[in-house]
Write an enzyme that holds these catalytic residues in place. Structure first.
Site, mmCIF file in Angstrom:
data_model
loop_
_atom_site.group_PDB
_atom_site.id
_atom_site.type_symbol
_atom_site.label_atom_id
_atom_site.label_comp_id
_atom_site.label_asym_id
_atom_site.label_seq_id
_atom_site.Cartn_x
_atom_site.Cartn_y
_atom_site.Cartn_z
ATOM 1 N N CYS A 148 7.569 -2.080 6.850
ATOM 2 C CA CYS A 148 6.359 -1.178 6.210
ATOM 3 C C CYS A 148 5.231 -1.539 6.821
ATOM 4 O O CYS A 148 4.498 -2.610 6.496
ATOM 5 C CB CYS A 148 6.296 -1.850 4.889
ATOM 6 S SG CYS A 148 5.109 -1.054 3.866
ATOM 7 N N CYS A 151 2.308 -1.812 4.361
ATOM 8 C CA CYS A 151 1.933 -3.346 3.894
ATOM 9 C C CYS A 151 1.443 -4.318 4.895
ATOM 10 O O CYS A 151 0.478 -4.975 4.604
ATOM 11 C CB CYS A 151 3.449 -3.827 3.373
ATOM 12 S SG CYS A 151 4.652 -2.516 2.601
ATOM 13 N N ASP A 152 1.844 -4.251 6.073
ATOM 14 C CA ASP A 152 1.745 -5.185 7.194
ATOM 15 C C ASP A 152 0.860 -4.692 8.286
ATOM 16 O O ASP A 152 0.264 -5.577 9.005
ATOM 17 C CB ASP A 152 2.967 -5.645 7.697
ATOM 18 C CG ASP A 152 4.016 -6.256 6.476
ATOM 19 O OD1 ASP A 152 3.404 -6.667 5.783
ATOM 20 O OD2 ASP A 152 5.067 -6.183 6.628
#
Ligand code: NAP
Length: 327
Positions: A148, A151-152
């Site tokens: 992701c 997300c990261d």
């Protein structure tokens, strides 16, 4: 065990959608039971709490200005749901018998049979991994391998570094385009000589000055002890093996919704087995059965959107129970 009791609401799943549905249902005195599942290892690790249990830092959930570890966040969600009386059961629901007239029947991994007037399916989806041992090891350890980018990707460790994205679909293009904001170079590794992604998504990525595609390549191994240093590639046409130095690897080869246990039911799903929702709500095609989170959302797949959908499902279930004169 089979009891005569009919639950007002059973929630299946323990990610942001499931816990948020539980918090709302418990506060509305619907006495929810939440089936959180059991840990699994195959083909990739999956724990009660869902994908956030494999996420080191959540930095895009509002309210946590310094970020929060995924497992810590799910623990807080659970505590909040339990504080209002949610009953939590560490079992899987293995099959269901949904009926238009209800009550709905659920079978658990321990062989219990549960009956419920309303059910919220919030079982999420799992990112597909390539299945390489070192890929999964480094993903679990927060070693620069992720499924992701949203997300990261903004983490400091990836800033101004060469990053690779595996896949050729819209997700790969979206993730790769996002990463071009931070990385020195983003290299998409695709197993064929043509992308599957829509033209507009391809162009959006390819127009970036730091975008690159390596065609006809598959990742054979991920190299690095505690964090990724390089990937070993194999050319799908010539068989040639090469090494690409990268500081991050984002795997974007699709997701699989957790709907296998529903396969014998008449719940409407799309061709990829995501649950189909109606009326811009959490309603499925079966009265009293609602869905929330990634299991019904192939598009956004964020913790915050899943939590919002969990809220909708609990409110829809409460309304449905009220209309049916059951609360
Ligand atoms: P997808 O369309 O199924 O694409 C998966 C990609 O991964 C394909 O290019 C596939 O290669 C590759 N792949 C699959 N298994 C692989 C493996 N083991 N090793 C290497 N490569 C592998 O999945 P997606 O990109 O996640 O998209 C899912 C759906 O969501 C699509 O309908 C998409 O349009 C939609 N979506 C839309 C948006 C948007 O509009 N903003 C954003 C994201 C997703 P091949 O091409 O060779 O099969």
């Amino acid at each position: 065990m089979t009891t005569d009791k009919i639950e007002k609401i059973v929630i299946i799943g323990s990610g942001p959608a499931g816990w948020t549905a539980a918090i709302y249902a418990a506060r509305a005195q619907m006495e929810p039971v939440c089936y959180i599942g059991v840990p699994k290892q195959n083909p990739a690790p999956m724990l009660p709490g869902g994908q956030l249990m494999l996420t080191t830092d959540v930095e895009n959930y509002p309210g946590f200005p310094s970020g929060i570890a995924g497992p810590e966040m799910m623990d807080a969600f659970q505590q909040q749901a339990e504080r209002f009386g949610t009953r939590v059961v560490g079992e899987d629901i293995t099959s269901v018998e949904f009926s238009d007239s209800g009550p709905h029947v659920l079978h658990t991994s321990k062989g219990d049979v549960i009956r419920a007037h309303t059910v919220v399916v919030a079982t999420g989806a799992t990112a597909n991994w390539m299945g390489l041992e070192n890929e999964l090891r480094l993903a679990m350890a927060g070693g620069g391998v992720s499924a992701c980018a949203v997300c990261d990707g903004a983490l400091p460790v990836f800033r101004d570094q060469p990053l690779a994205v595996v896949g050729g679909g819209d997700s790969a293009m979206e993730e790769a385009t996002y990463l071009t904001k931070f990385a020195s170079e983003v290299i998409v590794i695709h197993r064929r000589d043509a992308l599957r992604a829509s033209r507009i998504m391809q162009e959006r990525f390819l127009s970036k000055p730091n975008a690159k595609v390596m065609w006809n390549k598959v990742v054979r191994d991920v190299i690095g002890e505690t964090s990724i240093e390089a990937v070993e590639l194999e050319d799908t046409v010539t068989g040639e093996v090469s090494r690409l130095e990268v500081k991050g690897l984002f795997v974007a080869i699709g997701h699989t919704p957790t709907t296998g246990f529903l396969s014998d039911s008449n719940l409407a799903m799309d061709d990829k087995k995501y649950i189909v929702l109606n009326d811009r709500s959490s309603k499925t095609n079966i009265p009293g059965v609602f869905a929330a989170g990634d299991v019904a959302d192939p598009r956004y797949r964020q913790a915050i959107t899943a939590a919002g959908m969990g809220c909708q499902a609990a409110l829809d279930a409460e309304h449905w129970l009220g209309e049916a004169g059951l609360i």
